[in-house]
Design a protein around this motif. Sequence first.
Motif, short mmCIF file in Angstrom:
data_model
loop_
_atom_site.label_atom_id
_atom_site.label_comp_id
_atom_site.label_asym_id
_atom_site.label_seq_id
_atom_site.Cartn_x
_atom_site.Cartn_y
_atom_site.Cartn_z
N GLY A 164 -2.07 72.24 37.57
CA GLY A 164 -0.82 72.17 38.34
C GLY A 164 -0.79 70.91 39.19
O GLY A 164 -1.69 70.07 39.13
N LEU A 165 0.26 70.77 39.99
CA LEU A 165 0.48 69.52 40.70
C LEU A 165 0.14 69.60 42.18
O LEU A 165 0.22 68.60 42.88
N SER A 166 -0.27 70.78 42.65
CA SER A 166 -0.36 70.92 44.11
C SER A 166 -1.41 70.00 44.72
O SER A 166 -1.24 69.53 45.83
N ALA A 167 -2.47 69.70 43.96
CA ALA A 167 -3.50 68.82 44.52
C ALA A 167 -3.34 67.37 44.05
O ALA A 167 -4.16 66.52 44.36
N ALA A 168 -2.26 67.12 43.29
CA ALA A 168 -2.09 65.79 42.69
C ALA A 168 -1.50 64.81 43.69
O ALA A 168 -0.77 65.21 44.61
N PRO A 169 -1.80 63.51 43.53
CA PRO A 169 -1.11 62.52 44.36
C PRO A 169 0.38 62.47 43.98
O PRO A 169 0.78 63.08 42.99
N TYR A 174 9.84 54.94 37.74
CA TYR A 174 10.77 53.89 38.14
C TYR A 174 11.88 53.74 37.11
O TYR A 174 11.63 53.77 35.90
N ALA A 175 13.11 53.57 37.62
CA ALA A 175 14.26 53.33 36.73
C ALA A 175 15.30 52.60 37.56
O ALA A 175 15.25 52.62 38.80
N SER A 176 16.26 52.01 36.90
CA SER A 176 17.29 51.27 37.65
C SER A 176 18.32 52.23 38.21
O SER A 176 18.39 53.40 37.84
N ASP A 177 19.17 51.70 39.10
CA ASP A 177 20.22 52.53 39.67
C ASP A 177 21.37 52.77 38.68
O ASP A 177 22.35 53.41 39.02
N GLN A 178 21.25 52.27 37.45
CA GLN A 178 22.28 52.46 36.43
C GLN A 178 21.92 53.55 35.43
O GLN A 178 22.67 53.80 34.49
N THR A 179 20.76 54.18 35.60
CA THR A 179 20.32 55.13 34.57
C THR A 179 21.06 56.47 34.70
O THR A 179 21.65 56.78 35.71
N HIS A 180 20.97 57.23 33.63
CA HIS A 180 21.72 58.48 33.47
C HIS A 180 21.09 59.62 34.29
O HIS A 180 19.88 59.65 34.49
N SER A 181 21.90 60.57 34.68
CA SER A 181 21.41 61.70 35.50
C SER A 181 20.40 62.57 34.76
O SER A 181 19.69 63.36 35.39
N SER A 182 20.31 62.41 33.42
CA SER A 182 19.29 63.18 32.69
C SER A 182 17.89 62.79 33.16
O SER A 182 16.96 63.60 33.04
N ILE A 183 17.73 61.57 33.69
CA ILE A 183 16.41 61.15 34.19
C ILE A 183 16.11 61.87 35.50
O ILE A 183 15.01 62.40 35.69
N ASP A 184 17.10 61.96 36.37
CA ASP A 184 16.92 62.73 37.62
C ASP A 184 16.58 64.18 37.30
O ASP A 184 15.71 64.80 37.91
N LYS A 185 17.28 64.73 36.29
CA LYS A 185 17.04 66.13 35.93
C LYS A 185 15.62 66.30 35.40
O LYS A 185 14.92 67.25 35.78
N GLY A 186 15.19 65.37 34.55
CA GLY A 186 13.84 65.45 33.99
C GLY A 186 12.77 65.38 35.07
O GLY A 186 11.77 66.11 35.04
N ILE A 187 12.99 64.50 36.06
CA ILE A 187 12.04 64.35 37.17
C ILE A 187 11.93 65.66 37.95
O ILE A 187 10.84 66.08 38.36
N ARG A 188 13.07 66.31 38.14
CA ARG A 188 13.06 67.59 38.87
C ARG A 188 12.32 68.67 38.08
O ARG A 188 11.48 69.38 38.60
N ILE A 189 12.68 68.78 36.78
CA ILE A 189 12.07 69.83 35.95
C ILE A 189 10.56 69.61 35.85
O ILE A 189 9.78 70.55 35.84
N ALA A 190 10.15 68.32 35.80
CA ALA A 190 8.73 68.01 35.63
C ALA A 190 7.94 68.24 36.91
O ALA A 190 6.73 68.01 36.93
N GLY A 191 8.60 68.67 37.99
CA GLY A 191 7.89 68.96 39.23
C GLY A 191 7.47 67.70 39.98
O GLY A 191 6.61 67.75 40.87
#
Length: 463
Positions: A164-169, A174-191
């Motif tokens: 799990g991620l609780s002890a992880a740094p 990194y992505a540009s400010d022009q990227t699609h919201s699917s990247i934000d969603k992926g970041i959230r789902i990936a914890g």
Amino acid sequence: MNHDDLAKWSRRAADWARDYHANLRKRPVRPPVTPGQLAARLPGAPPEQPEPMEDIFADFEALVPDATTHWQHPRFFAYFPANAAPASMLAEQLANAIAGQAMLWETAPAANEIETVMIRWLAAALGLPARFAGTIHDSATTATLCAILTMRERALEWRGNRAGLSAAPRIRIYASDQTHSSIDKGIRIAGIGQENLVKIPTRASLAMDTEALDAAIRADRTAGHLPAGVIACAGGTSVGAFDDIAATLEVARSHGLYTHVDAAWAGSAMIAPEFRRLWKGVEGADSIVFNPHKWLGAQFDCAVQFLADPAPQINTLGLRPDYLQSLGQNEITNYNEWTIPLGRRFRALKLWFVLRAYGLEGLRARIRNHVKWAGEAHDAIARLPGFTIVTAPVLSLFTFRYRNSDTATEALLRRINDDGRIYLTQTSHRGKFVIRMQVGQFDCTRADVMSVPEVLTDLTRAG
Ligand SMILES: *Cc1c(COP(=O)(O)O)cnc(C)c1O
């Protein structure tokens, strides 16, 4: 209903489909319906007794087409296209008839092997090196999530999956400010957390500032964070932004980061060699996604992910419990280990049909026409009184404003879409409300495209 009835009704459905497509231009692209209107016409509970197919089909004809936004309408210029070439619809019917489940080679040898060959064909068609492997997902969102999970696990040396991620740094992507919201969603789902998606500002060219990228990675390392990957934008959804792919991947590589290129829309255009300068350097990416369901004619859904080396993604996503072993065949490719769901549709069939039925030359001719006609529509709109172009065409996408005002532009867009002859959508660019126009519908003609400046003239002359 049995299989004999199915054959009879399938013929009826095929005739219905032909008439529907032949008469699409007579329909408003976006239907004049209000929320809840259709639901109110359906019974509150399912029937206890079987109903005759005649009645079911009649209700379909009476209720559904008039409450449908017609994505295959030749004057659909909104969002990005979701093309369904007739050959791909036929392939979907055959895949439906087989109704197989392509999770393992053993459960669907033909689907599995055609998928492998289609990835090879498409890599060649897009000018990518033959060493790229890959797989087919439902959507670019899923492919990008797979790449983000791979970035996370590779950076953690696969400790995340175990502990799990609780002890992880703090993992940083990194992505540009022009990227699609699917990247934000992926970041959230990936914890990983939204705050750890570092949005790098773009230059006037709308490409990521690669010096800022380099500085952000260095600062994160100094702060004890864990940089994991860079997602480059090859044709942003809002206004078509392209990063300098070669320079972006070079910075990522110099820091040992995993790279993913989001070319969901623009990737299809790369079948034409003259457009490949837009993603120059892409062969250095670890992962690339593009949606043949957008601009190439393969019916939704069909997202292709190319992988320079599938091993990190398989190490991240692959599980092989006893009940999924193929006895005596441990070295074969089981695509469920490359993707998120276990169950998989036979999506490769429609690619095979589309690529053969139209040929690369036929598909290139369409995309080249779309780009050319978008340029002509752009020139015509630029000359209309009161209109200003905000972003110039990138391939077949550009944006414009009316009377240089958010309110006037938004009011005009509402009138355009209530009118129904064409369909356009909006975005905001550098804080301003703009109307987007993209050309990409499989069957559109130059006249369909040039109807946009005509409708704009009509609606603004009328007041
Ligand atoms: C359309 C699009 C997506 C999302 O595609 P889905 O297949 O609907 O998930 C992601 N990125 C870009 C650049 C897109 O244009």
